[in-house]
Scaffold this active site. Structure first.
Site: not given
Length: 306
Positions: A137-139, A237
């Site tokens: 998962i993204d930062k 997103r």
């Protein structure tokens, strides 16, 4: 050390050098190319220039690709939020702001650094930089991740992702008021042709499906639960932006005028999968992080005032 040359074409004249070079190989990121230019590994007509150099027709670009530097991944003691652990798998709740695995620019302080201090037996399928990492998962996305402790478990969990049998639900806050209570977004995702650091809905992209359900509506925002059927990079997103409801706080895909959150309001709230050894279905749920919960409470108070 690999070398190559490229002559600037008519359609490339006037473009920034870093942008042009990044389009020459789909494996090269623009930030990586910028670093090469700054270090003199990319030159124009034999001269060192800046990344924002405007290319002219016929310019000769000399590219000398430096040898990849091996990163040492060192264990770092961290207070990890572990939801489940046995000899095959770990389920951990990653905080917002933490990178999952080391990469250029993020050699330490990642989830992998913390996991290596926590346990020594992580699968080696993804190599030294991403031991045990089955999915990412993204930062600035918080929430649940499953990590494999051995190669057999790793392969079994990856197969579940491929088969779309893993339950992955995310909570997000988006701009705008979504009129429908439920929806499905089916649109292929690939690299943005204009900016390769971004993903976008593109005709030749990979198949991508996101289901969403409206949880709550506010004056200018909607709180949604998104369930992934596929797991493309930045899928939620990109998909929510595609239908006109970008995520609040998203610096890459959201509007400039947004709430100040230091990253998108997105949380991986539910993770379910079959145990790689026993085949028992396990499901975990992580509550919203404090910042997200307080944001929703603030929006509810504003509705009450209206």
């Amino acid at each position: 050390m690999e070398r190559m040359e490229h002559h600037i074409l008519d359609e490339q004249k006037g473009q920034r050098l870093d942008k042009v070079v990044a389009t020459l190989n789909k494996e090269w990121s623009r930030s990586q190319v910028q670093q090469w230019i700054k270090e003199g590994d990319v030159k124009i007509n034999g001269s060192v220039v800046k990344p924002n150099y405007k290319c002219a027709l016929g310019d000769k670009v000399h590219i000398q690709i430096p040898e990849a530097k091996e990163l040492d991944v060192l264990p770092e003691a961290m207070d990890l939020d572990i939801y489940y652990e046995d000899s095959d798998v770990i389920v951990v709740n990653k905080p917002k702001g933490m990178v999952v695995h080391p990469a250029p620019g993020h050699p330490s302080g990642t989830l992998v650094n913390g996991l290596m201090a926590h346990c020594k037996d992580l699968s080696g399928i993804n190599g030294v930089l991403r031991p045990g990492i089955v999915h990412r998962i993204d930062k600035d996305t918080s929430g649940l991740l499953m990590v494999a402790k051995n190669d057999v478990a790793h392969e079994q969990l990856v197969n579940q992702l491929v088969d779309k049998s893993v339950t992955r639900k995310y909570h997000a806050l988006v701009h705008g008021i979504i009129p429908h209570d439920y929806g499905t977004i089916e649109a292929p995702i690939g690299r943005d042709q204009k900016d390769r650091q971004n993903m976008n809905v593109v005709d030749n992209g990979k198949h991508a499906v996101t289901h969403f359900e409206v949880m709550e509506r506010f004056n200018e925002y909607t709180y949604v639960e998104c369930q992934l059927e596929t797991g493309r990079t930045h899928q939620i997103r990109v998909h929510m932006k595609y239908i006109g409801f970008p995520l609040v706080g998203d610096p890459k895909y959201g509007p400039r005028k947004t709430l100040s959150l230091n990253g998108q309001a997105l949380h991986a709230s539910v993770l379910g999968f079959n145990h790689p050894k026993t085949n028992e279905y396990l499901e975990f749920e992580a509550p919203l992080p404090t910042y997200f919960d307080e944001l929703l409470q603030s929006l509810r108070k504003n509705i009450d005032k209206d």
